[in-house]
Structure formats: C-alpha cells, structure tokens
Design an enzyme around this catalytic site. Structure first.
Site, mmCIF file in Angstrom:
data_model
loop_
_atom_site.group_PDB
_atom_site.id
_atom_site.type_symbol
_atom_site.label_atom_id
_atom_site.label_comp_id
_atom_site.label_asym_id
_atom_site.label_seq_id
_atom_site.Cartn_x
_atom_site.Cartn_y
_atom_site.Cartn_z
ATOM 1 N N GLY A 4 -40.168 -72.197 -16.251
ATOM 2 C CA GLY A 4 -40.362 -70.784 -16.602
ATOM 3 C C GLY A 4 -41.071 -70.653 -17.936
ATOM 4 O O GLY A 4 -40.989 -71.543 -18.787
ATOM 5 N N LYS B 99 -41.901 -87.051 -14.642
ATOM 6 C CA LYS B 99 -40.866 -86.886 -15.674
ATOM 7 C C LYS B 99 -39.989 -88.139 -15.750
ATOM 8 O O LYS B 99 -39.602 -88.577 -16.848
ATOM 9 C CB LYS B 99 -40.021 -85.649 -15.359
ATOM 10 C CG LYS B 99 -40.802 -84.354 -15.559
ATOM 11 C CD LYS B 99 -40.122 -83.177 -14.884
ATOM 12 C CE LYS B 99 -40.849 -81.873 -15.165
ATOM 13 N NZ LYS B 99 -40.405 -80.760 -14.323
HETATM 14 P P1 NDP Z 1 -50.763 -71.705 -15.370
HETATM 15 O O1 NDP Z 1 -51.530 -72.058 -14.167
HETATM 16 O O2 NDP Z 1 -49.932 -70.488 -15.357
HETATM 17 O O3 NDP Z 1 -51.758 -71.596 -16.628
HETATM 18 C C1 NDP Z 1 -52.822 -72.482 -16.827
HETATM 19 C C2 NDP Z 1 -53.727 -71.892 -17.890
HETATM 20 O O4 NDP Z 1 -54.771 -72.810 -18.156
HETATM 21 C C3 NDP Z 1 -54.383 -70.575 -17.488
HETATM 22 O O5 NDP Z 1 -54.404 -69.695 -18.580
HETATM 23 C C4 NDP Z 1 -55.799 -70.990 -17.121
HETATM 24 O O6 NDP Z 1 -56.763 -69.984 -17.393
HETATM 25 C C5 NDP Z 1 -56.010 -72.126 -18.080
HETATM 26 N N1 NDP Z 1 -57.022 -73.073 -17.635
HETATM 27 C C6 NDP Z 1 -57.089 -73.730 -16.454
HETATM 28 N N2 NDP Z 1 -58.158 -74.541 -16.427
HETATM 29 C C7 NDP Z 1 -58.784 -74.388 -17.617
HETATM 30 C C8 NDP Z 1 -59.944 -74.933 -18.193
HETATM 31 N N3 NDP Z 1 -60.666 -75.828 -17.540
HETATM 32 N N4 NDP Z 1 -60.285 -74.558 -19.447
HETATM 33 C C9 NDP Z 1 -59.543 -73.658 -20.112
HETATM 34 N N5 NDP Z 1 -58.425 -73.095 -19.623
HETATM 35 C C10 NDP Z 1 -58.059 -73.444 -18.381
HETATM 36 O O7 NDP Z 1 -49.869 -72.993 -15.711
HETATM 37 P P2 NDP Z 1 -48.480 -73.047 -16.490
HETATM 38 O O8 NDP Z 1 -48.556 -72.233 -17.719
HETATM 39 O O9 NDP Z 1 -47.381 -72.836 -15.545
HETATM 40 O O10 NDP Z 1 -48.420 -74.601 -16.862
HETATM 41 C C11 NDP Z 1 -49.176 -75.135 -17.917
HETATM 42 C C12 NDP Z 1 -48.675 -76.550 -18.224
HETATM 43 O O11 NDP Z 1 -47.312 -76.509 -18.577
HETATM 44 C C13 NDP Z 1 -48.782 -77.545 -17.049
HETATM 45 O O12 NDP Z 1 -49.047 -78.817 -17.561
HETATM 46 C C14 NDP Z 1 -47.384 -77.499 -16.456
HETATM 47 O O13 NDP Z 1 -47.056 -78.676 -15.770
HETATM 48 C C15 NDP Z 1 -46.572 -77.382 -17.728
HETATM 49 N N6 NDP Z 1 -45.236 -76.835 -17.555
HETATM 50 C C16 NDP Z 1 -45.058 -75.667 -16.862
HETATM 51 C C17 NDP Z 1 -43.801 -75.142 -16.723
HETATM 52 C C18 NDP Z 1 -43.560 -73.879 -15.963
HETATM 53 O O14 NDP Z 1 -42.373 -73.543 -15.754
HETATM 54 N N7 NDP Z 1 -44.579 -73.133 -15.555
HETATM 55 C C19 NDP Z 1 -42.630 -75.800 -17.309
HETATM 56 C C20 NDP Z 1 -42.934 -77.038 -18.028
HETATM 57 C C21 NDP Z 1 -44.187 -77.510 -18.144
HETATM 58 P P3 NDP Z 1 -56.736 -68.571 -16.616
HETATM 59 O O15 NDP Z 1 -55.563 -67.830 -17.179
HETATM 60 O O16 NDP Z 1 -58.014 -67.941 -16.976
HETATM 61 O O17 NDP Z 1 -56.585 -68.897 -15.162
HETATM 62 N N1 HSE Z 2 -42.891 -77.097 -11.897
HETATM 63 C C1 HSE Z 2 -41.990 -77.606 -12.844
HETATM 64 C C2 HSE Z 2 -40.588 -77.450 -12.327
HETATM 65 C C3 HSE Z 2 -42.122 -76.883 -14.156
HETATM 66 O O1 HSE Z 2 -40.380 -76.688 -11.385
HETATM 67 O O2 HSE Z 2 -39.688 -78.104 -12.860
HETATM 68 C C4 HSE Z 2 -41.268 -77.463 -15.255
HETATM 69 O O3 HSE Z 2 -41.680 -78.736 -15.607
#
Ligand code: NDP
Ligand code: HSE
Length: 429
Positions: free
Chosen positions: A305, A206
């Site tokens: 989140g 970031k």
């Molecule tokens: P999750 O692990 O909860 O979700 C990832 C998703 O991607 C799942 O639905 C998974 O499928 C799917 N997936 C993984 N590999 C593949 C693939 N090869 N092909 C298709 N689908 C795939 O992650 P988050 O939602 O937490 O995070 C997603 C992104 O957002 C990341 O880049 C993270 O850094 C970013 N982010 C997250 C935040 C947070 O608070 N969580 C905040 C800000 C950014 P399945 O459901 O079947 O496992």
């Molecule tokens: N894992 C990251 C955090 C998600 O805790 O800030 C948001 O980018």
C-alpha cells in the site's frame, strides 16, 4: 541546523511515490528537525507528464529521469518506478553524479543487489531499500544492524500483501480468486504485473534479499524455490479447516543444521490456526526471525500500500540524509560467508496429500507401502467414500522434500490411484 536544503529527486509518482511526496510536504518541519537540514523535492520523473498529481508542483514533473539524476545537485534519488530497466541504469547514474539512493524495488535488488552495492561503495554513496521487503515493517534494518552481532538461523513469514489478501478473502468470505485479486489491485497492493505476486516471484525476490542479509551470503533469485498460489482452491481450504489449519503463502529461509549451507523457498503451506501467522489478515505481513542469542522475534504490520510503503521509504530518506550531512555512509553489503544454497529436495518438511483412489481391499496397504518404500512416515490418514470411489487424505511426518515428491510420483503410477487431487506442505508445527 543547516539551512541549505538537501535535494531529493523522486523517480516515479504512482501508488508509493505520490505518498512519499505527500509525506515530504506535510511533515516537512519534522523531517527538517530530525535530519538537521530541510529536504526539498527537486524533481519528479514520471511516464505521463499530463496526469494530474495532487500536491505536486507541475513545474517539477519531467519525463527525462536521466537528466534529473544527472543534474549534479541531487543529494538523494528515491527510485519508486519498479522493474529492472530503466531503474537500474538510473540508480547507477545517480551514484556517478553524487546522489545516494533509496529504492523500494525488490525485483531489482534481488537480481542486481550485489552489483548495485558495489557501485554505491565505489562512489561512496548509500543504497537503502527498507521498503523493498514487507512494506512498512522495519525488517532490513533490524537484520542488517540490530542483529549484526547475533547469528540468524531462520527467517519465516508472509512477505506478500496481495497474495495474503487473496488467500484471506478466499478463506474468510469465500471470495473467488479473481474477485479478490481485482480488489487487491484496486487497493494499490499488487505489482504492475500481478503475476509477480500470485506466481510467487515478488515473495521470492524478498526471500532472496532476506536470506542474503540474514545469513551474510549471496542468494540469487534463481536460488529460491518458488511456487505461486494460483492453484490453491476452495477444496484446499476445506481440507485445511478439517485439520485445524489455514493456507498462507510463506517465504522460508533456513540455515542447514550443520551450518554449511542455506535454503530459501516460497510456496503455499497449511499452518495451524493456533500459529500466529494464521491470524495475519488482508495485506498484512508477518515475519519470524530466529537468532541464536535473541531467540524468536516477530515483525508484523502492513505489507503493501502507498502510505505504509512510503513510511519505510521516508525512514530510509532520513537515514541517508543524516549520513550525507555527517559525510558518512551506512552499512553496505555483507555477503562474506559465501554459503552454498541448497536445493528444495534437501528441505525437510511435511506434506498433506489428497488422493482419489479405488474403493477396494488392499488399496490403503498399497498406498502405505509406497510411503514406506520412500522412507516417509505417515502421521494421519483420513478416508471418505462415495459411489465406489474413495478419497484419501494423508499427512506425513517430516521428511526430505525429495523423498516426499518421489512418493507422490510413485503414487501417481499406482493403478488404484485415480489421481492426486492436491499436495500441500504443512508448516508451523
Ligand atoms: P506504480 O505503477 O503505481 O508507479 C510507478 C511510477 O513510475 C508511476 O508514477 C510511473 O509514471 C512511473 N514510471 C514508470 N516507468 C517510468 C519511466 N520509464 N520513467 C519515469 N517514470 C516511470 O508502482 P508502485 O508505486 O506501486 O510501485 C513502485 C515500486 O515500489 C515498485 O518497485 C514496487 O515493487 C515497490 N513497492 C510497491 C508497493 C505497493 O504496495 N504498491 C509496496 C512495496 C514496494 P506514471 O505515473 O506516469 O505512470
Ligand atoms: N505487491 C507487493 C505485495 C507490494 O503485495 O506485497 C509490497 O511489496
């Protein structure tokens, strides 16, 4: 108002993706009105197709993300898978097949943002990633657009929700590190591999993105000095409290005083309780931006989140859809200054050093001499004695980090210094 919908492919339906889909459905009418056309969820790519996903039509679910982005009728791809591959290839394939992209993927943008922007530009598409930095907080767009006429000199703040949650729990409830990390993971704040959070990689990604946009230059992930927070102890918090401070994992991006270079760093630091960052609790983030004309701006809000992050994704989705309808693209990469990135040794900061020393005459003078020899001025010294052993806590004035770390190295070599119990930078004064 256009009646033909804009088609959206959702790559990933986890913590963030499931909330993006939910808001797209529940706010469909408002989104249509704001964009000027309906948006339709045309496909959802996941890893485990049999998983039950509330509110998602099972007919839309696929494991073939590549086929989805290659369909040719997709207007916007929302990438919330995370990681480098297959996300990177899916994004470039999406550009080649007519789609603009919204991503929350800081790891990928920090590593390959320049190439991805170039690919988007070549194909006449948008690449937006407000959600990649500081969750729900609008920060990328203010830096890229609202402050485009100003000169940003410093960006400082808390940009990782998981580590702020852990440090806050350790400080305020006395929770242990692992217990707090488990809670942050259960709440959906942590990365798939939480090492990225606790070792500072996520915050460093970031910081690289923020520094690049703020200073209109290229800052690579490797350019960012990084220390995680796994070694912060209850004793550090006790020490911080005695100084009227708390401990936060900070990301600090600065333009050098002569304007000729920039630095970016992530590390734990003591900050005074009177500083606004000290009261940032749980998974909240807060970022100060200092600009020449604007002065000091503070951005604050939920930093992680599902729903907060989806808010930022949806904001980008609306912007990209509007651009599509207007047959335009939004602002792209702006790394025209090509400023060198300085090393951590050049950064001017303060240290809080705890030393275990022998309790005998001349030790304090010996320790003070080492500081003087390295050109480091001491601000305060506190000594406590127990069973013939003394503990010294030295807080320095501001000095180059190279001089401070040289001082610590030399202290370690003194016979009278039994050990360096902890070293922490002090910021925010
Ligand atoms: P999750 O692990 O909860 O979700 C990832 C998703 O991607 C799942 O639905 C998974 O499928 C799917 N997936 C993984 N590999 C593949 C693939 N090869 N092909 C298709 N689908 C795939 O992650 P988050 O939602 O937490 O995070 C997603 C992104 O957002 C990341 O880049 C993270 O850094 C970013 N982010 C997250 C935040 C947070 O608070 N969580 C905040 C800000 C950014 P399945 O459901 O079947 O496992
Ligand atoms: N894992 C990251 C955090 C998600 O805790 O800030 C948001 O980018």
């Amino acid at each position: 108002m256009r009646t033909r919908p804009l088609k959206v492919a959702l790559l990933g339906c986890g913590v963030v993706g499931s909330e993006v889909a939910r808001i797209m459905t529940t706010h469909a009418d408002d989104l249509t009105a704001r964009i000027g056309a309906p948006v339709e969820l045309a496909g959802v790519a996941v890893r485990r197709p049999s998983k039950v996903r509330a509110g998602i039509d099972p007919e839309l679910v696929t494991t073939d993300a590549t086929a989805l982005v290659k369909r040719g009728d997709i207007d916007v791809v929302v990438e919330v898978i995370g990681g480098i591959e297959p996300a990177r290839t899916l994004i470039t394939t999406a550009f080649e097949h007519g789609a603009s992209v919204v991503s929350a993927n800081k790891a990928l943008i920090a590593q390959d943002g320049a190439a991805l922007h170039a690919a988007a530009e070549q194909q006449g598409r948008d690449l937006y990633y407000e959600a990649a930095v500081a969750g729900a907080i609008p920060l990328i767009r203010p830096l890229r657009e609202s402050l485009a006429g100003d000169k940003v000199n410093r960006v400082l703040g808390i940009v990782n929700g998981t580590t702020n949650f852990i440090l806050d729990k350790m400080d305020t409830t006395g929770a242990g590190y692992q217990e707090a990390l488990d809670e942050a993971t259960a709440l959906g704040y942590a990365e798939a591999d939480p090492t990225a959070d606790v070792e500072g990689f996520d915050a460093a990604a970031k910081a690289a993105i923020l520094a690049g946009i703020a200073f209109h230059t290229r800052v690579r992930l490797d350019d960012v000095y990084r220390e995680g927070m796994t070694e912060v102890t209850a004793a550090d918090f006790a020490s911080a409290k005695r100084m009227g401070c708390t401990i936060k994992l900070l990301a600090i991006c600065e333009r050098a005083a002569d304007g000729g270079s920039v630095t970016a760093r992530v590390h734990p630091a003591m900050i005074p309780l009177s500083h606004p960052l000290a009261s940032v609790r749980e998974a909240y983030n807060a970022v100060f931006v200092e600009a020449e004309a604007a002065g000091q701006l503070m951005f604050y809000g939920p930093g992680a989140g599902g729903a907060p992050t989806a808010s930022a994704v949806l904001g980008d989705l609306v912007a990209v859809c509007r651009n599509k309808l207007g047959e335009a693209t939004g602002p792209g990469d702006s790394a025209y200054t090509q400023l060198p990135v300085g090393s951590m040794g050049e950064v001017v900061t303060r240290y809080h050093i705890s030393l275990d020393v022998a309790d005998k005459p001349g030790v304090l003078a010996q320790v003070a001499t080492v500081f003087a020899e390295h050109g480091v001025s001491i601000d305060t010294v506190r000594q406590t004695v127990k069973d013939g052993e003394a503990s010294l806590v030295v807080v320095t004035h501001r000095a180059p980090d190279a001089a401070l770390s040289g001082t610590v190295e030399a202290l370690r070599n003194l016979d009278t210094v039994r050990g360096v119990a902890s070293i922490m930078r002090v910021e925010g004064e």
